[in-house]
Design a protein around this motif. Structure first.
Motif, mmCIF file in Angstrom:
data_model
loop_
_atom_site.group_PDB
_atom_site.id
_atom_site.type_symbol
_atom_site.label_atom_id
_atom_site.label_comp_id
_atom_site.label_asym_id
_atom_site.label_seq_id
_atom_site.Cartn_x
_atom_site.Cartn_y
_atom_site.Cartn_z
ATOM 1 N N ILE A 51 14.441 -67.747 -33.529
ATOM 2 C CA ILE A 51 13.589 -67.982 -32.379
ATOM 3 C C ILE A 51 14.299 -67.469 -31.131
ATOM 4 O O ILE A 51 15.487 -67.705 -30.946
ATOM 5 N N GLY A 55 10.606 -68.076 -27.047
ATOM 6 C CA GLY A 55 9.758 -68.771 -28.001
ATOM 7 C C GLY A 55 9.181 -67.909 -29.113
ATOM 8 O O GLY A 55 8.391 -68.395 -29.919
ATOM 9 N N THR A 57 9.097 -66.226 -32.649
ATOM 10 C CA THR A 57 9.699 -66.663 -33.899
ATOM 11 C C THR A 57 9.534 -65.619 -35.005
ATOM 12 O O THR A 57 8.642 -64.765 -34.953
ATOM 13 N N THR A 68 9.405 -74.748 -39.972
ATOM 14 C CA THR A 68 9.050 -74.456 -38.587
ATOM 15 C C THR A 68 10.311 -74.507 -37.732
ATOM 16 O O THR A 68 11.010 -75.520 -37.734
ATOM 17 N N SER A 70 11.912 -74.402 -33.900
ATOM 18 C CA SER A 70 11.528 -74.673 -32.513
ATOM 19 C C SER A 70 12.802 -74.876 -31.710
ATOM 20 O O SER A 70 13.896 -74.969 -32.272
ATOM 21 N N ARG A 71 12.650 -74.954 -30.407
ATOM 22 C CA ARG A 71 13.834 -75.130 -29.579
ATOM 23 C C ARG A 71 13.494 -75.846 -28.289
ATOM 24 O O ARG A 71 12.344 -75.823 -27.826
ATOM 25 N N ASP A 72 14.506 -76.458 -27.715
ATOM 26 C CA ASP A 72 14.416 -77.094 -26.415
ATOM 27 C C ASP A 72 15.428 -76.376 -25.528
ATOM 28 O O ASP A 72 16.631 -76.650 -25.604
ATOM 29 N N VAL A 78 18.175 -76.215 -30.997
ATOM 30 C CA VAL A 78 17.185 -75.595 -31.868
ATOM 31 C C VAL A 78 16.991 -76.488 -33.087
ATOM 32 O O VAL A 78 17.935 -77.159 -33.534
#
Length: 122
Positions: A51, A55, A57, A68, A70-72, A78
């Protein structure tokens, strides 16, 4: 230097789920890309998902919609949500990072974590 620490691995039954977390610290570059790869016993290392900081992917075919990423960005973290796990998913999962927003599966990594063990029992 970037330091990556993985957590969330463990033992799970086939069909179960796990959520892996990777926390990055140090000289975080932006833009960047983060991802996961895994190493199973007697098998070649393979990338799982990537990713970018924007954002975008990219997933390995074997994830088949089960995983899935995702990240912050605010927390430099991540995640990898893994559902419907099977014995083929057993291995050590490593977090990795690149100093560019390259979310290609095969592009080289600049930093790696120590890994977290995932074991799926059938």
């Amino acid at each position: 230097q970037v330091h990556l620490v993985e957590s969330g691995g463990g033992l799970v039954q086939a069909g179960g789920s796990l959520r892996l977390t990777c926390a990055a610290s140090g000289s975080i570059f932006s833009p960047n890309a983060m991802g996961w790869y895994r190493q199973a016993p007697e098998k070649q290392r393979e990338v799982v998902a990537v990713i970018s900081s924007g954002g975008y992917t990219n997933y390995a075919v074997f994830t088949k919609g089960r995983f899935t990423i995702s990240r912050d960005n605010a927390k430099n973290t991540v995640f990898l949500q893994m559902n419907n796990l099977n014995s083929e998913d057993t291995g050590v999962y490593y977090c990795a990072a690149r100093k560019r927003a390259d979310y290609g599966l095969l592009s080289p990594w600049d930093y790696w974590g120590q890994g977290t063990q995932v074991t799926v029992s059938s």
